[in-house]
Design a protein around this motif. Structure first.
Motif, PDB file in Angstrom:
ATOM      1  N   ARG A 233      25.896  73.812  48.551  1.00  0.00           N
ATOM      2  CA  ARG A 233      27.018  72.741  49.058  1.00  0.00           C
ATOM      3  C   ARG A 233      26.161  71.586  49.102  1.00  0.00           C
ATOM      4  O   ARG A 233      26.938  70.282  48.787  1.00  0.00           O
ATOM      5  CB  ARG A 233      27.680  73.204  50.225  1.00  0.00           C
ATOM      6  N   GLU A 234      25.140  71.482  49.718  1.00  0.00           N
ATOM      7  CA  GLU A 234      24.475  70.188  49.937  1.00  0.00           C
ATOM      8  C   GLU A 234      24.070  69.400  48.549  1.00  0.00           C
ATOM      9  O   GLU A 234      24.109  68.122  48.590  1.00  0.00           O
ATOM     10  CB  GLU A 234      23.077  70.449  50.788  1.00  0.00           C
ATOM     11  N   HIS A 235      23.941  70.292  47.242  1.00  0.00           N
ATOM     12  CA  HIS A 235      23.745  69.661  46.348  1.00  0.00           C
ATOM     13  C   HIS A 235      25.012  69.527  45.439  1.00  0.00           C
ATOM     14  O   HIS A 235      24.774  69.164  44.319  1.00  0.00           O
ATOM     15  CB  HIS A 235      22.819  70.503  45.309  1.00  0.00           C
ATOM     16  N   GLY A 236      26.100  69.548  46.002  1.00  0.00           N
ATOM     17  CA  GLY A 236      27.450  69.128  45.603  1.00  0.00           C
ATOM     18  C   GLY A 236      28.173  70.335  44.763  1.00  0.00           C
ATOM     19  O   GLY A 236      28.916  70.211  44.072  1.00  0.00           O
ATOM     20  N   VAL A 237      27.370  71.618  44.995  1.00  0.00           N
ATOM     21  CA  VAL A 237      28.147  72.665  44.099  1.00  0.00           C
ATOM     22  C   VAL A 237      29.179  73.367  44.928  1.00  0.00           C
ATOM     23  O   VAL A 237      29.191  73.577  46.164  1.00  0.00           O
ATOM     24  CB  VAL A 237      27.162  73.629  43.889  1.00  0.00           C
ATOM     25  N   SER A 238      30.278  73.526  44.259  1.00  0.00           N
ATOM     26  CA  SER A 238      31.763  74.126  44.920  1.00  0.00           C
ATOM     27  C   SER A 238      31.415  75.534  44.607  1.00  0.00           C
ATOM     28  O   SER A 238      30.751  76.167  43.653  1.00  0.00           O
ATOM     29  CB  SER A 238      32.921  73.749  44.395  1.00  0.00           C
ATOM     30  N   GLU A 239      32.107  76.349  45.609  1.00  0.00           N
ATOM     31  CA  GLU A 239      32.004  77.814  45.536  1.00  0.00           C
ATOM     32  C   GLU A 239      33.030  78.023  44.287  1.00  0.00           C
ATOM     33  O   GLU A 239      33.776  77.474  43.986  1.00  0.00           O
ATOM     34  CB  GLU A 239      32.666  78.424  46.915  1.00  0.00           C
ATOM     35  N   GLY A 240      32.470  79.376  43.601  1.00  0.00           N
ATOM     36  CA  GLY A 240      33.213  79.636  42.464  1.00  0.00           C
ATOM     37  C   GLY A 240      32.096  80.248  41.546  1.00  0.00           C
ATOM     38  O   GLY A 240      31.011  80.427  41.677  1.00  0.00           O
ATOM     39  N   PRO A 241      32.494  80.184  40.288  1.00  0.00           N
ATOM     40  CA  PRO A 241      31.675  80.373  39.219  1.00  0.00           C
ATOM     41  C   PRO A 241      30.217  79.789  39.245  1.00  0.00           C
ATOM     42  O   PRO A 241      29.124  80.725  38.850  1.00  0.00           O
ATOM     43  CB  PRO A 241      32.111  80.160  38.009  1.00  0.00           C
ATOM     44  N   ALA A 242      30.160  78.658  39.625  1.00  0.00           N
ATOM     45  CA  ALA A 242      28.861  78.131  39.684  1.00  0.00           C
ATOM     46  C   ALA A 242      27.961  78.674  40.554  1.00  0.00           C
ATOM     47  O   ALA A 242      26.497  78.696  40.396  1.00  0.00           O
ATOM     48  CB  ALA A 242      28.918  76.818  40.245  1.00  0.00           C
ATOM     49  N   PHE A 243      28.419  78.937  41.755  1.00  0.00           N
ATOM     50  CA  PHE A 243      27.793  79.857  42.794  1.00  0.00           C
ATOM     51  C   PHE A 243      26.940  81.140  42.134  1.00  0.00           C
ATOM     52  O   PHE A 243      25.658  81.518  42.338  1.00  0.00           O
ATOM     53  CB  PHE A 243      28.342  80.680  43.802  1.00  0.00           C
ATOM     54  N   GLY A 244      27.976  81.799  41.530  1.00  0.00           N
ATOM     55  CA  GLY A 244      27.276  83.073  40.823  1.00  0.00           C
ATOM     56  C   GLY A 244      26.200  82.872  39.645  1.00  0.00           C
ATOM     57  O   GLY A 244      25.330  83.567  39.512  1.00  0.00           O
ATOM     58  N   ARG A 245      26.374  81.636  38.825  1.00  0.00           N
ATOM     59  CA  ARG A 245      25.491  81.330  38.002  1.00  0.00           C
ATOM     60  C   ARG A 245      23.871  81.069  38.429  1.00  0.00           C
ATOM     61  O   ARG A 245      23.070  81.361  38.068  1.00  0.00           O
ATOM     62  CB  ARG A 245      25.645  80.190  36.851  1.00  0.00           C
ATOM     63  N   LEU A 246      24.199  80.174  39.665  1.00  0.00           N
ATOM     64  CA  LEU A 246      22.833  79.780  40.136  1.00  0.00           C
ATOM     65  C   LEU A 246      22.222  81.062  41.039  1.00  0.00           C
ATOM     66  O   LEU A 246      21.080  81.147  40.861  1.00  0.00           O
ATOM     67  CB  LEU A 246      23.205  78.881  41.410  1.00  0.00           C
ATOM     68  N   SER A 247      22.917  81.801  41.456  1.00  0.00           N
ATOM     69  CA  SER A 247      22.329  83.243  42.031  1.00  0.00           C
ATOM     70  C   SER A 247      21.745  83.922  41.215  1.00  0.00           C
ATOM     71  O   SER A 247      20.850  84.795  41.629  1.00  0.00           O
ATOM     72  CB  SER A 247      23.678  83.930  42.705  1.00  0.00           C
ATOM     73  N   ALA A 248      22.457  84.029  39.753  1.00  0.00           N
ATOM     74  CA  ALA A 248      21.913  84.796  38.781  1.00  0.00           C
ATOM     75  C   ALA A 248      20.489  83.983  38.443  1.00  0.00           C
ATOM     76  O   ALA A 248      20.247  84.767  37.256  1.00  0.00           O
ATOM     77  CB  ALA A 248      22.998  85.230  37.812  1.00  0.00           C
ATOM     78  N   GLY A 249      20.246  82.903  38.535  1.00  0.00           N
ATOM     79  CA  GLY A 249      18.907  82.353  37.788  1.00  0.00           C
ATOM     80  C   GLY A 249      19.608  81.287  36.966  1.00  0.00           C
ATOM     81  O   GLY A 249      18.459  80.800  36.170  1.00  0.00           O
ATOM     82  N   GLU A 250      20.551  80.826  36.710  1.00  0.00           N
ATOM     83  CA  GLU A 250      20.894  79.817  35.853  1.00  0.00           C
ATOM     84  C   GLU A 250      21.308  78.415  36.449  1.00  0.00           C
ATOM     85  O   GLU A 250      21.591  78.267  37.752  1.00  0.00           O
ATOM     86  CB  GLU A 250      22.217  80.220  35.089  1.00  0.00           C
ATOM     87  N   ASP A 251      20.902  77.282  35.670  1.00  0.00           N
ATOM     88  CA  ASP A 251      21.026  76.010  35.905  1.00  0.00           C
ATOM     89  C   ASP A 251      22.633  75.775  35.991  1.00  0.00           C
ATOM     90  O   ASP A 251      23.279  76.309  35.103  1.00  0.00           O
ATOM     91  CB  ASP A 251      20.537  75.057  34.986  1.00  0.00           C
ATOM     92  N   VAL A 252      23.101  74.861  36.829  1.00  0.00           N
ATOM     93  CA  VAL A 252      24.467  74.258  36.696  1.00  0.00           C
ATOM     94  C   VAL A 252      24.242  72.622  36.466  1.00  0.00           C
ATOM     95  O   VAL A 252      23.437  72.133  37.182  1.00  0.00           O
ATOM     96  CB  VAL A 252      25.376  74.659  37.608  1.00  0.00           C
ATOM     97  N   THR A 253      25.254  72.330  36.141  1.00  0.00           N
ATOM     98  CA  THR A 253      25.509  70.685  36.296  1.00  0.00           C
ATOM     99  C   THR A 253      26.661  70.196  37.024  1.00  0.00           C
ATOM    100  O   THR A 253      27.687  70.840  36.720  1.00  0.00           O
ATOM    101  CB  THR A 253      25.607  70.167  34.758  1.00  0.00           C
ATOM    102  N   VAL A 254      26.388  69.325  38.098  1.00  0.00           N
ATOM    103  CA  VAL A 254      27.461  68.923  38.828  1.00  0.00           C
ATOM    104  C   VAL A 254      27.325  67.092  38.691  1.00  0.00           C
ATOM    105  O   VAL A 254      26.104  66.717  39.190  1.00  0.00           O
ATOM    106  CB  VAL A 254      26.980  69.325  40.401  1.00  0.00           C
ATOM    107  N   ASP A 255      28.475  66.587  38.246  1.00  0.00           N
ATOM    108  CA  ASP A 255      28.734  65.095  38.162  1.00  0.00           C
ATOM    109  C   ASP A 255      27.524  64.650  37.480  1.00  0.00           C
ATOM    110  O   ASP A 255      26.832  63.504  37.718  1.00  0.00           O
ATOM    111  CB  ASP A 255      28.713  64.564  39.617  1.00  0.00           C
TER     112      ASP A 255
END
Length: 463
Positions: free
Chosen positions: A408-430
């Protein structure tokens, strides 16, 4: 000495006798002290086997064991089996649970040969011609007046099979395999309940180190009179003539179970027979008395199957450490501890380690037997945590885990992005890339090792 009975009134028996003569170098002797019809005349002998031929059908023979010159260890009736079962090789003890419809006396049993029955069932399975089934039957006909351990080994189930030389030869080979076999081993159960062809008892014979003596099938028990004294006497005779102090019951017959218990015959389950296979009976009795019964969840470990020790300690396990190991992989946890113990207490039908654990008493051992069990739990933790350290005061486990607050501090909202990060994948926010390393935090868990004993000890003198 093994005695073999052939009947001229039974074509299958005569055919087995012919095959037996072809299978070994028999010596012929003349016995004129008895009529030819009663086992006299020509007698066939090997150094450890004697075969005699009688006119009467096997089931009606009386005093047959006394026809043999030598002391017999086991007596085998080679015979036909009749039924609607197709090609079948089978074996069973001899006696009558209920009325004597086919030879012998009512409610009487010949002495069973459970060790021979176990061996011959295995041999029949090896030698049976193609297309033949192999099985066992309940106790169901005479003769009943035998003090020599005895059994029937049979070719079935109709004229075509009774005339089959290959089937007769298989029965002959299986019968000769009974030389040097202990017909009455200590590890013997008496059976009650089920159908005529006793599948549960046959499984025990094939898949455990327990033998089974007499089996009183449901139809035999149903033929007993309602007189409680007769009922109890039949149960007692079946157990005594099997050489058994434990009974396996197939089906729900609570009165039967209670009556056996009152007679001093312990009622056990198929699970009990499987779990105690390979375990010294003295150890089984000691741990069932001092720790827990097999029915309640006691399971024996590798060290018990290797012979065990004369003295043992019952040790507790760290609750939190055990819970964590079970949560990671309860099957691996149980297997790992079984490899390092004499016995363990389980729950969930024997599939999950619950503790305590029985270990050999090694007063000067380093590491102690309990330490080796704890090390097994630690090894399970290493499959989940990045680092696991065993210390004098406990166990420390570390891992990097996804932290939702950091995400959340990095601006990631709960949902699919949480799952990808938890699984070891990068996500893009803004337009900014957030990597798994940005949102994972090291987590440390500590597990106390605790006391080494729950206060119980067992020795060879305990009962």
């Amino acid at each position: 000495m093994l005695g073999i009975v052939v009947s001229r009134a039974d074509s299958a028996s005569e055919r087995v006798g012919t095959q037996l003569l072809d299978l070994a170098d028999w010596q012929e002797h003349r016995d004129d002290s008895r009529p030819d019809a009663d086992g006299g005349g020509t007698v066939y002998r090997l150094p450890d086997v004697e075969m005699r031929v009688f006119d009467e059908l096997h089931i009606y023979l009386e005093g047959v064991e006394h026809a043999f010159d030598a002391h017999l260890d086991c007596l085998v009736f080679v015979s036909r089996h009749a039924g609607e079962t197709g090609p079948l090789l089978t074996a069973h003890p001899t006696g009558n649970v209920g009325p004597a419809a086919y030879g012998g006396e009512d409610h009487r049993f010949a002495r069973a040969a459970p060790g021979a029955l176990k061996t011959v069932r295995e041999s029949l399975g090896e030698y049976a011609p193609g297309g033949y089934d192999v099985g066992m039957e309940c106790t169901h006909h005479g003769p009943t007046d035998l003090d020599t351990p005895a059994l029937f080994v049979e070719v079935g189930s109709d004229e075509a099979q009774w005339a089959d030389d290959e089937a007769a030869r298989a029965v002959g080979r299986a019968t000769l395999d009974l030389r040097d076999v202990d017909p009455t081993p200590e590890r013997t159960l008496v059976g009650f309940g089920g159908g005529h062809y006793v599948p549960r008892f046959e499984r025990v014979v094939r898949e455990t180190d327990w033998a089974v003596g007499h089996v009183a099938a449901d139809w035999g028990l149903d033929d007993l009179p309602e007189d409680p004294e007769t009922y109890r006497s039949v149960l007692r005779r079946a157990a005594e003539r099997s050489g058994a102090t434990r009974a396996l019951v197939d089906g729900d017959r609570e009165f039967l179970r209670e009556a056996l218990t009152d007679l001093g015959v312990e009622v056990v389950s198929e699970t009990w027979a499987r779990e105690t296979t390979g375990i010294p009976l003295a150890l089984v009795e000691r741990l069932e008395t001092g720790v827990e019964s097999v029915e309640e969840g006691l399971r024996f470990g590798t060290l018990a199957r290797e012979g065990g020790d004369e003295s043992h300690d019952v040790v507790s396990l760290p609750d939190d450490l055990l819970a964590e190991a079970n949560g990671i992989d309860h099957e691996r946890t149980l297997d790992a501890v079984l490899e390092r113990s004499l016995a363990v207490v389980t729950d969930e039908g024997g599939t999950r380690l619950a503790g305590p654990v029985v270990v050999p008493r090694e007063d000067d051992a380093a590491p102690t037997p309990r330490d080796r069990v704890v090390d097994a739990l630690v090894a399970v933790l290493r499959s989940k945590y990045e680092a696991v350290e065993r210390r004098a005061d406990g166990v420390v486990a570390r891992e990097r885990a996804f932290d939702p607050a950091l995400a959340r501090e990095h601006g990631v909202s709960e949902g699919p992005a949480f799952g990808r990060l938890s699984a070891g994948e990068d996500v893009t926010v803004d337009g900014a890339v957030v990597t798994p390393a940005d949102v994972h935090r090291e987590r440390e868990r500590r597990f106390a090792v605790g006391s080494s004993s729950d206060g119980r000890q067992t020795t060879a003198k305990d009962s």
